[in-house]
Design a protein around this motif. Structure first.
Motif, PDB file in Angstrom:
ATOM      1  N   GLY A 103       0.852  -1.187   0.000  1.00 10.86           N
ATOM      2  CA  GLY A 103       0.000   0.000   0.000  1.00 10.86           C
ATOM      3  C   GLY A 103       0.878   1.223   0.000  1.00 10.86           C
ATOM      4  O   GLY A 103       2.102   1.112   0.079  1.00 10.86           O
ATOM      5  N   PRO A 104       0.266   2.389  -0.113  1.00  9.25           N
ATOM      6  CA  PRO A 104       1.052   3.615  -0.164  1.00  9.25           C
ATOM      7  C   PRO A 104       1.668   3.955   1.192  1.00  9.25           C
ATOM      8  O   PRO A 104       1.077   3.639   2.240  1.00  9.25           O
ATOM      9  N   ILE A 105       2.829   4.572   1.161  1.00 16.62           N
ATOM     10  CA  ILE A 105       3.388   5.110   2.400  1.00 16.62           C
ATOM     11  C   ILE A 105       2.981   6.571   2.505  1.00 16.62           C
ATOM     12  O   ILE A 105       2.090   7.011   1.776  1.00 16.62           O
ATOM     13  N   ASP A 106       3.580   7.298   3.406  1.00 13.28           N
ATOM     14  CA  ASP A 106       3.106   8.647   3.707  1.00 13.28           C
ATOM     15  C   ASP A 106       3.756   9.739   2.886  1.00 13.28           C
ATOM     16  O   ASP A 106       3.541  10.912   3.140  1.00 13.28           O
ATOM     17  N   ARG A 107       4.590   9.361   1.895  1.00 12.65           N
ATOM     18  CA  ARG A 107       5.226  10.402   1.075  1.00 12.65           C
ATOM     19  C   ARG A 107       5.623   9.806  -0.271  1.00 12.65           C
ATOM     20  O   ARG A 107       5.893   8.607  -0.361  1.00 12.65           O
ATOM     21  N   PRO A 108       5.687  10.642  -1.295  1.00 14.79           N
ATOM     22  CA  PRO A 108       6.211  10.177  -2.582  1.00 14.79           C
ATOM     23  C   PRO A 108       7.739  10.239  -2.551  1.00 14.79           C
ATOM     24  O   PRO A 108       8.316  10.871  -1.658  1.00 14.79           O
ATOM     25  N   PRO A 109       8.427   9.623  -3.522  1.00 15.94           N
ATOM     26  CA  PRO A 109       9.878   9.789  -3.618  1.00 15.94           C
ATOM     27  C   PRO A 109      10.223  11.274  -3.724  1.00 15.94           C
ATOM     28  O   PRO A 109       9.542  12.029  -4.415  1.00 15.94           O
ATOM     29  N   GLN A 110      11.269  11.679  -3.007  1.00 16.17           N
ATOM     30  CA  GLN A 110      11.606  13.098  -2.899  1.00 16.17           C
ATOM     31  C   GLN A 110      12.866  13.484  -3.649  1.00 16.17           C
ATOM     32  O   GLN A 110      13.150  14.664  -3.823  1.00 16.17           O
ATOM     33  N   VAL A 111      13.712  12.493  -4.016  1.00 16.98           N
ATOM     34  CA  VAL A 111      15.045  12.842  -4.472  1.00 16.98           C
ATOM     35  C   VAL A 111      15.638  11.667  -5.257  1.00 16.98           C
ATOM     36  O   VAL A 111      15.210  10.515  -5.073  1.00 16.98           O
ATOM     37  N   HIS A 112      16.596  11.984  -6.134  1.00 13.05           N
ATOM     38  CA  HIS A 112      17.446  10.953  -6.748  1.00 13.05           C
ATOM     39  C   HIS A 112      18.807  11.016  -6.071  1.00 13.05           C
ATOM     40  O   HIS A 112      19.401  12.104  -5.999  1.00 13.05           O
ATOM     41  N   VAL A 113      19.319   9.909  -5.566  1.00 14.43           N
ATOM     42  CA  VAL A 113      20.664   9.899  -4.979  1.00 14.43           C
ATOM     43  C   VAL A 113      21.590   9.031  -5.825  1.00 14.43           C
ATOM     44  O   VAL A 113      21.130   8.166  -6.571  1.00 14.43           O
TER      45      VAL A 113
END
Ligand SMILES: [Zn+2]
Ligand SMILES: [Zn+2]
Length: 144
Positions: A103-113
């Motif tokens: 299921g979904p977590i509480d945030r979308p991906p924020q960054v590329h590392v």
């Protein structure tokens, strides 16, 4: 949100666990180790404090591989799904593969590392920050 849980597990269902939100981080990792261990262009990870992971089944089936002097990756001994990455640099937190969650977590991906380590055939057309350099987390001068 106070008691939000998301279940996760491996491909064969042997390893199952539940994560309590909130998460600390979510991002796409383009490092060569992630690429090779998953057979994928990049891997999307999120992190939580270790005490927010609860085991449901299969903990004894986890196989661990020390992929660097500070990092250990673990995967299901039956089906090979890559599940977790732990670092002695952050002993209180655990990185979890987002794709294994149900299921979904509480945030979308924020960054590329580790973006400058990426595969030449990996395409990222979003506007997320791209970090790289020797730590994988440094600001890159250009956005190629
Ligand atoms: Zn499995
Ligand atoms: Zn990586």
């Amino acid at each position: 949100m106070a008691d939000a849980h998301v279940s996760g597990g491996c491909l064969c269902g042997t390893v199952r666990f539940s994560v309590t939100l909130p998460t600390l981080f979510c991002g796409h990792c383009h490092c060569s180790m992630c690429r090779r261990s998953h057979g994928a262009a990049f891997v999307t990870w999120f992190a939580v404090p270790r005490n927010q992971v609860e085991w449901v089944s299969g903990q004894s089936q986890l196989r661990r591989y020390a992929s660097s002097d500070h990092g250990t990756r673990s995967f299901c001994g039956r089906c090979g799904s890559s599940l977790f990455c732990e670092s002695s640099k952050h002993p209180d937190q655990i990185d979890i593969v987002l794709a294994n969650m149900e299921g979904p977590i509480d945030r979308p991906p924020q960054v590329h590392v580790y973006f400058d380590d990426r595969a030449s055939w990996a395409i990222a057309e979003d506007s997320l920050p791209r970090l790289g350099g020797s730590t994988g987390l440094e600001k890159m001068r250009t956005h190629p």
